[in-house]
Scaffold this motif. Structure first.
Motif, PDB file in Angstrom:
ATOM      1  N   PRO A 401     124.577  62.616  32.483  1.00 23.09           N
ATOM      2  CA  PRO A 401     123.411  61.956  31.880  1.00 23.09           C
ATOM      3  C   PRO A 401     123.688  60.640  31.158  1.00 23.09           C
ATOM      4  O   PRO A 401     122.762  59.886  30.915  1.00 23.09           O
ATOM      5  N   TRP A 402     124.955  60.355  30.796  1.00 23.30           N
ATOM      6  CA  TRP A 402     125.215  59.093  30.097  1.00 23.30           C
ATOM      7  C   TRP A 402     125.473  57.936  31.063  1.00 23.30           C
ATOM      8  O   TRP A 402     125.681  56.813  30.646  1.00 23.30           O
ATOM      9  N   HIS A 403     125.479  58.207  32.349  1.00 25.30           N
ATOM     10  CA  HIS A 403     125.650  57.135  33.308  1.00 25.30           C
ATOM     11  C   HIS A 403     124.333  56.393  33.527  1.00 25.30           C
ATOM     12  O   HIS A 403     123.257  56.995  33.504  1.00 25.30           O
ATOM     13  N   ILE A 404     124.422  55.094  33.755  1.00 26.34           N
ATOM     14  CA  ILE A 404     123.246  54.229  33.812  1.00 26.34           C
ATOM     15  C   ILE A 404     122.215  54.722  34.821  1.00 26.34           C
ATOM     16  O   ILE A 404     121.019  54.816  34.520  1.00 26.34           O
ATOM     17  N   VAL A 405     122.660  55.047  36.023  1.00 22.04           N
ATOM     18  CA  VAL A 405     121.710  55.410  37.067  1.00 22.04           C
ATOM     19  C   VAL A 405     120.987  56.721  36.740  1.00 22.04           C
ATOM     20  O   VAL A 405     119.774  56.837  36.977  1.00 22.04           O
ATOM     21  N   VAL A 406     121.695  57.694  36.178  1.00 21.43           N
ATOM     22  CA  VAL A 406     121.060  58.964  35.824  1.00 21.43           C
ATOM     23  C   VAL A 406     120.059  58.752  34.689  1.00 21.43           C
ATOM     24  O   VAL A 406     118.953  59.314  34.707  1.00 21.43           O
ATOM     25  N   ALA A 407     120.435  57.949  33.716  1.00 21.58           N
ATOM     26  CA  ALA A 407     119.534  57.657  32.603  1.00 21.58           C
ATOM     27  C   ALA A 407     118.280  56.933  33.091  1.00 21.58           C
ATOM     28  O   ALA A 407     117.155  57.257  32.680  1.00 21.58           O
ATOM     29  N   ALA A 408     118.455  55.958  33.990  1.00 19.67           N
ATOM     30  CA  ALA A 408     117.317  55.202  34.525  1.00 19.67           C
ATOM     31  C   ALA A 408     116.432  56.109  35.380  1.00 19.67           C
ATOM     32  O   ALA A 408     115.195  56.035  35.314  1.00 19.67           O
ATOM     33  N   TRP A 409     117.063  56.948  36.173  1.00 17.53           N
ATOM     34  CA  TRP A 409     116.314  57.899  37.023  1.00 17.53           C
ATOM     35  C   TRP A 409     115.462  58.821  36.166  1.00 17.53           C
ATOM     36  O   TRP A 409     114.255  58.992  36.437  1.00 17.53           O
ATOM     37  N   TYR A 410     116.038  59.381  35.126  1.00 18.21           N
ATOM     38  CA  TYR A 410     115.288  60.346  34.324  1.00 18.21           C
ATOM     39  C   TYR A 410     114.179  59.657  33.521  1.00 18.21           C
ATOM     40  O   TYR A 410     113.091  60.209  33.375  1.00 18.21           O
ATOM     41  N   ALA A 411     114.453  58.463  33.033  1.00 19.33           N
ATOM     42  CA  ALA A 411     113.412  57.722  32.311  1.00 19.33           C
ATOM     43  C   ALA A 411     112.224  57.445  33.221  1.00 19.33           C
ATOM     44  O   ALA A 411     111.062  57.547  32.798  1.00 19.33           O
ATOM     45  N   ALA A 412     112.512  57.120  34.493  1.00 20.36           N
ATOM     46  CA  ALA A 412     111.434  56.855  35.451  1.00 20.36           C
ATOM     47  C   ALA A 412     110.658  58.133  35.772  1.00 20.36           C
ATOM     48  O   ALA A 412     109.435  58.108  35.925  1.00 20.36           O
ATOM     49  N   VAL A 413     111.364  59.261  35.880  1.00 20.48           N
ATOM     50  CA  VAL A 413     110.704  60.541  36.145  1.00 20.48           C
ATOM     51  C   VAL A 413     109.774  60.919  34.999  1.00 20.48           C
ATOM     52  O   VAL A 413     108.611  61.300  35.215  1.00 20.48           O
ATOM     53  N   VAL A 414     110.252  60.790  33.760  1.00 21.56           N
ATOM     54  CA  VAL A 414     109.443  61.121  32.590  1.00 21.56           C
ATOM     55  C   VAL A 414     108.227  60.204  32.495  1.00 21.56           C
ATOM     56  O   VAL A 414     107.100  60.653  32.219  1.00 21.56           O
TER      57      VAL A 414
END
Length: 472
Positions: A401-414
């Motif tokens: 979760p601290w990697h940029i792509v995972v963080a960006a993906w989850y922010a977009a999902v939320v």
């Protein structure tokens, strides 16, 4: 024989720049503030403090400059410039809505639509070369669409993340593909050709997972998303075909990217999705963007500057003898066969990618200084070294979760879930990313069985045959 850079404190003094750099990267990543631009300061501090450990300050500075001026770095930087513009042109040409049209007009629901979302994300990431951009661009439309078409929310979200990982792993314009290829001295043609069986095998496994577990939701209409359908955007995939075909024919990646850029611009304008003035025009006032070309270049500036700084730090580590000591230790204790060498490459690459929130910098750290020498010792083909390293960095990296792509993906999902008043899965669902686990499985099988492994002599023979066919 290259002069050895002497540092006060011996090995400890030589490790100071690396330790400062890694500690800074980990700190920013754990605090969820990582990124290529925030990382600049870490590399700058590492270089500056390292100077005071050098016995010959002038030679230290020359060493840093040799790293910055390395021809491998120049190729990577130039390729990133054109890849950045290509990605922006693909988005401006309507690729998002084109892929949405493909997904929404099939009549698919539930698990089938989840599989189509995975395919759409694969194509988008292949076409733009950006995993983060794929998640940001596709999630706002494909996540709610799939949710209302009966897809399982967690698997639906993971289909986007998995597709993003696929493109990052395989696309000729991906930063990881470019870095892995050119740090190992491999041609893009050989890298893409030989990596395709690995990537597509993992994708097939992931596709099976999505088809089995991707459904189970309730189907309902969503007219807001239907209104965004635009089939002409799918024509932008032609530009991707141009780049891949050119690269596979043996043309230089820069040449291939220029052809792709021109094709994307023409298709975008002809389809009516891109205005000529949007490509380049005189801005109304100073400081405003001149258009897509400037925006594309600007999108990779952060990565380019960080790459320059990383290359400087890495060169100092190489000339100080630190990397030679690490290699010597590895060879004496854990690497005595080609299989062990490849497993070591997988391990050291994953280890480097875990604390750092961007994967291309991890490759820049270990690619030239550790992976290449070990691979060359066992006569592994440049493309094989690049493939083992790149596939490894695209595994665990896409679940933390601290990697940029995972963080960006989850922010977009939320954000998408909130916009349509639907539920979002927890961020821990990233830990079950089907593509990355499948890729790790495929990679380990490849190493243990020797499947897809090539040696320098084999690759040279294939290149010679291709040259004969071309001239015939």
């Amino acid at each position: 024989m290259q002069k050895k850079l002497d540092l006060y404190g011996g090995v400890i003094g030589g490790l100071v720049p690396l330790l400062i750099l890694v500690i800074g990267l980990i700190w920013l990543s754990v605090e969820e503030r990582g990124g290529t631009k925030p990382f600049w300061a870490c590399a700058w501090i590492a270089l500056s403090i390292g100077l005071f450990f050098a016995k010959d300050k002038k030679e230290y500075c020359k060493s840093a400059m040799r790293g910055i001026g390395d021809k491998t770095g120049i190729v990577i930087i130039t390729a990133w410039l054109f890849a950045g513009v290509f990605g922006k042109l693909m988005v401006a040409g309507g690729l998002v809505n084109g892929l949405l049209w493909v997904g929404m007009t099939t009549g698919a629901q539930g698990a089938m639509f989840t599989a189509i979302v995975f395919l759409a994300a694969m194509l988008f990431s292949l076409g733009t070369g950006t995993s983060t951009g794929t998640c940001i661009a596709l999630t706002p439309v494909l996540y709610p669409a799939g949710y209302f078409l009966g897809a399982d929310p967690a698997m639906l979200a993971l289909a986007i993340l998995s597709g993003a990982a696929f493109g990052d792993n395989l696309a000729p314009i991906s930063d990881t593909t470019i870095v892995s290829a050119f740090t190992q001295g491999a041609s893009m043609k050989n890298v893409v050709r030989s990596r395709f069986p690995l990537a597509i095998s993992a994708a097939a496994i992931a596709m099976g997972v999505f088809l089995i577990f991707g459904g189970g939701g309730q189907v309902s209409a969503l007219p807001e998303i239907q209104a965004k359908l635009n089939p002409s955007g799918a024509l932008m995939l032609i530009a991707l075909i141009v780049v891949v075909t050119s690269a596979l024919s043996g043309r230089h990646i820069i040449e291939s990217l220029i052809y792709g850029n021109i094709s994307a611009a023409i298709i975008g304008v002809v389809s009516g999705n891109t205005k000529i003035s949007a490509l380049f025009s005189i801005p109304e006032s100073r400081g405003i963007s001149t258009g897509i070309i400037e925006d594309g270049i600007n999108s990779v500036v952060g990565a380019i500057i960080f790459a320059i700084l990383i290359l400087a730090v890495t060169q100092i580590l190489v000339e100080s003898g630190i990397m030679r000591r690490i290699l010597s230790f590895a060879e004496k204790t854990m690497v005595s066969t080609v299989r062990q060498a490849e497993l070591f490459i997988i391990g050291i690459t994953i280890l480097a990618s875990i604390p750092i929130s961007a994967n291309a910098p991890a490759l820049l750290l270990v690619g030239p200084s550790i992976v290449r020498p070990i691979g060359e010792k066992f006569k592994l083909a440049p493309s094989r070294r690049a493939n083992v390293m790149d596939c490894a960095v695209c595994t665990v990296f896409f679940i933390l979760p601290w990697h940029i792509v995972v963080a960006a993906w989850y922010a977009a999902v939320v954000s998408a879930a909130e916009s349509f008043h639907i539920t979002a899965p927890p961020i821990t669902s990233a830990l079950y990313n089907p593509y990355t686990w499948a890729l790790l499985l495929v990679l380990i099988i490849s190493v243990l069985t020797g499947w897809n492994r090539k040696f320098e002599s084999e690759e040279d023979a294939v290149d010679f045959e291709d040259k004969i066919k071309t001239t015939a």
